[in-house]
Design a protein around this motif. Structure first.
Motif, mmCIF file in Angstrom:
data_model
loop_
_atom_site.group_PDB
_atom_site.id
_atom_site.type_symbol
_atom_site.label_atom_id
_atom_site.label_comp_id
_atom_site.label_asym_id
_atom_site.label_seq_id
_atom_site.Cartn_x
_atom_site.Cartn_y
_atom_site.Cartn_z
ATOM 1 N N GLY A 67 39.712 39.554 43.977
ATOM 2 C CA GLY A 67 39.651 38.412 43.047
ATOM 3 C C GLY A 67 40.981 37.981 42.552
ATOM 4 O O GLY A 67 41.898 38.554 43.300
ATOM 5 N N LEU A 68 41.238 36.858 41.795
ATOM 6 C CA LEU A 68 42.244 36.350 41.408
ATOM 7 C C LEU A 68 42.455 36.315 39.795
ATOM 8 O O LEU A 68 41.309 36.167 39.387
ATOM 9 C CB LEU A 68 42.490 35.271 41.951
ATOM 10 N N VAL A 69 43.685 36.308 39.167
ATOM 11 C CA VAL A 69 43.780 36.243 37.890
ATOM 12 C C VAL A 69 45.163 34.978 37.753
ATOM 13 O O VAL A 69 46.050 35.068 38.571
ATOM 14 C CB VAL A 69 43.923 37.432 37.388
ATOM 15 N N LEU A 110 41.179 43.516 33.575
ATOM 16 C CA LEU A 110 41.117 43.952 34.922
ATOM 17 C C LEU A 110 42.579 43.963 35.420
ATOM 18 O O LEU A 110 43.294 43.175 35.081
ATOM 19 C CB LEU A 110 40.542 42.934 35.993
ATOM 20 N N SER A 111 42.787 45.154 36.271
ATOM 21 C CA SER A 111 44.124 45.697 36.720
ATOM 22 C C SER A 111 44.327 44.598 38.027
ATOM 23 O O SER A 111 43.612 44.093 38.577
ATOM 24 C CB SER A 111 44.283 46.840 37.166
ATOM 25 N N TYR A 112 45.768 44.216 37.904
ATOM 26 C CA TYR A 112 46.076 43.207 39.006
ATOM 27 C C TYR A 112 47.583 43.465 39.447
ATOM 28 O O TYR A 112 48.371 44.059 38.569
ATOM 29 C CB TYR A 112 46.102 41.805 38.349
ATOM 30 N N PHE A 122 38.765 35.556 38.257
ATOM 31 C CA PHE A 122 37.572 35.211 38.756
ATOM 32 C C PHE A 122 37.611 35.615 40.279
ATOM 33 O O PHE A 122 38.425 36.366 40.819
ATOM 34 C CB PHE A 122 37.571 33.526 39.025
ATOM 35 N N GLN A 123 36.288 35.702 40.833
ATOM 36 C CA GLN A 123 36.058 36.237 42.036
ATOM 37 C C GLN A 123 35.769 34.978 42.850
ATOM 38 O O GLN A 123 35.210 33.713 42.533
ATOM 39 C CB GLN A 123 34.845 37.125 42.064
ATOM 40 N N HIS A 168 47.685 35.854 40.782
ATOM 41 C CA HIS A 168 47.906 37.468 40.921
ATOM 42 C C HIS A 168 46.578 37.771 41.611
ATOM 43 O O HIS A 168 45.600 37.587 41.205
ATOM 44 C CB HIS A 168 48.418 38.357 39.813
ATOM 45 N N ARG A 169 46.738 38.805 42.372
ATOM 46 C CA ARG A 169 45.871 39.490 43.129
ATOM 47 C C ARG A 169 45.265 40.450 42.533
ATOM 48 O O ARG A 169 45.978 41.379 42.080
ATOM 49 C CB ARG A 169 46.241 39.946 44.648
ATOM 50 N N LEU A 170 43.854 40.659 42.081
ATOM 51 C CA LEU A 170 43.238 41.710 41.567
ATOM 52 C C LEU A 170 42.968 42.931 42.387
ATOM 53 O O LEU A 170 42.921 43.065 43.575
ATOM 54 C CB LEU A 170 41.687 41.536 40.981
#
Length: 442
Positions: free
Chosen positions: A209-211, A154-156, A84-85, A133-135
């Protein structure tokens, strides 16, 4: 009378049975109100069942954060990450009018608050662990697309910004709070304090964003959280000598639901469906212990075919299917309190390459579903889904082209849950699929 006997005999030779003991009076439509017609019940027409796997499912914009993993005894390892953003209504600390006011603000802590939306699947008596985690890249769909899918990635960063281990209470509690890394919170706070972040553009450039990622060491359940009311909350306070600190908060929410999606995966290694083919093909129930499979989130669905439907036209020069009921039974011991049955099945019409054209509808154009009969008996023989398919089979019987349509069975929450079901086919030992067709000549 001779014509009727001949017609009945032909039906028996085509479909194994169409017994006269099952026939009866039937009145059809407004044009036939004054006419009593004999109806043949055909109950052994061939029905083929198979399992398919959609290439992808849209999971963005579904208003659910779906996070967790569990090892399914039938399907394999199910896992859902949620991306999500964030955005905020304000990117400034509280200001009482003084240019030097912000110098007195100090960072306290930062947490992610997740509000339960009451969805859960699996064993909620066991502890589940996940990390945040941080994107490394922005939450942005591919070119010429506006959606994210269950297989989007998406990479994080490998570094965890926070972890939580908890026993889910999706019905009894309101929310959970995940304390995030202080160093991360301090850095964000300083950016805001120094006015290096002043709007959404500068904020999203700094924090793309975050995951949420479930831990592989825990495998128990998948839980749903509200998108609109979940948030990252920054706590800070105003320090003044010889006075009590005044606490403040700054919330960062998921304001754009299209910038939140769930990546749901299924590791089928070692399972009965591990050899599911490409999305345009199918795996026959003859190769899966006479069973068909459905699972939301991962794109596993059940396909039903009627290979001999056009032969019904040979029964009579003027005839019609006036009703047909498909009864699908869940396989015994594949459902339980942990893996409950859904109240209904969603049914679609597709071509031979599993491309969906429309929902299954009745003659009035209204969508029809497979409705679960919950009334249990000693051997669960009455538990199953009834699907009215007379209108569909009538159109298939009269179709001029050689092509045939199939039915695709899914669960209603196909893009936002991980519920699943196992269905018996026409030759299953204990939970046979049943089809009853009522055919009338006139």
């Amino acid at each position: 009378m001779h014509k009727y006997i001949g017609m009945l005999f032909l039906a028996m030779t085509l479909f194994s049975c169409g017994t006269d003991s099952d026939t009866g009076e039937f009145v059809v439509g407004s044009d036939y109100l004054a006419v009593g017609n004999k109806v043949i019940l055909i109950d052994t027409m061939t029905v083929e069942m198979s399992t398919i796997n959609f290439d992808s499912l849209i999971t963005s914009g579904k208003n659910r954060i779906l996070i967790g993993n569990y090892e399914d005894p039938i399907y394999g390892k199910v896992k859902s990450n949620s991306y999500f953003q964030l955005a905020s209504d304000s990117y400034s600390l509280k200001n009482d009018g003084s240019d030097t006011e912000s110098t007195n603000y100090v960072f306290d802590s930062i947490s992610m608050i997740l509000k339960y939306d009451k969805y859960y699947y699996g064993d909620t008596t066991r502890v589940q662990t996940f990390n945040i985690h941080r994107l490394n890249q922005k939450v942005k769909p591919n070119i010429n697309d506006k959606n994210f899918y269950n297989n989007s990635v998406l990479s994080y960063s490998d570094e965890s910004l926070g972890t939580i281990s908890y026993k889910p209470r999706p019905v009894g509690k309101d929310s959970i709070s995940l304390k995030m890394d202080n160093a991360f919170g301090v850095a964000l706070f300083q950016k805001l304090k120094k006015r290096e972040i002043t709007d959404f553009d500068s904020f999203s450039e700094y924090l793309k964003g975050l995951v949420l990622v479930p831990s592989v060491s825990n495998s128990a359940n998948v839980i749903g959280f509200h998108v609109a009311s979940s948030k990252v909350r920054l706590y800070y306070s105003k320090y003044q000598a010889n006075t009590e600190e005044v606490p403040y908060i700054l919330d960062f929410k998921i304001s754009d639901v299209q910038k939140q999606f769930n990546a749901v995966s299924l590791d089928k290694t070692g399972t009965i469906i591990q050899n599911l083919p490409a999305s345009n093909s199918k795996l026959s129930s003859a190769l899966t212990n006479r069973q068909g499979f459905i699972q939301s989130g991962t794109g596993v669905a059940c396909r039903i075919d009627f290979p001999n439907i056009k032969q019904l036209k040979r029964i009579s020069a003027n005839g019609a299917i006036v009703d047909a009921q498909l009864f699908l039974k869940p396989v015994n011991n594949t459902y339980s309190e942990k893996y409950p049955l859904e109240d209904s099945l969603k049914v679609y019409v597709s071509d031979n390459l599993n491309r969906i054209s429309t929902s299954l509808v009745n003659s009035a154009g209204t969508a029809v579903f497979g409705i679960l009969n919950k009334k249990k008996d000693e051997f669960n023989e009455n538990v199953g889904y009834s699907v009215p398919i007379g209108y569909f089979l009538q159109k298939e019987m009269l179709k001029q082209s050689s092509s045939r349509s199939s039915l695709i069975l899914t669960l209603p929450g196909i893009s936002k849950t991980v519920n699943r079901i196992v269905l018996g086919d026409q030759k299953h030992l204990n939970n046979k699929l049943l089809l009853k067709i009522y055919y009338i000549s006139y």
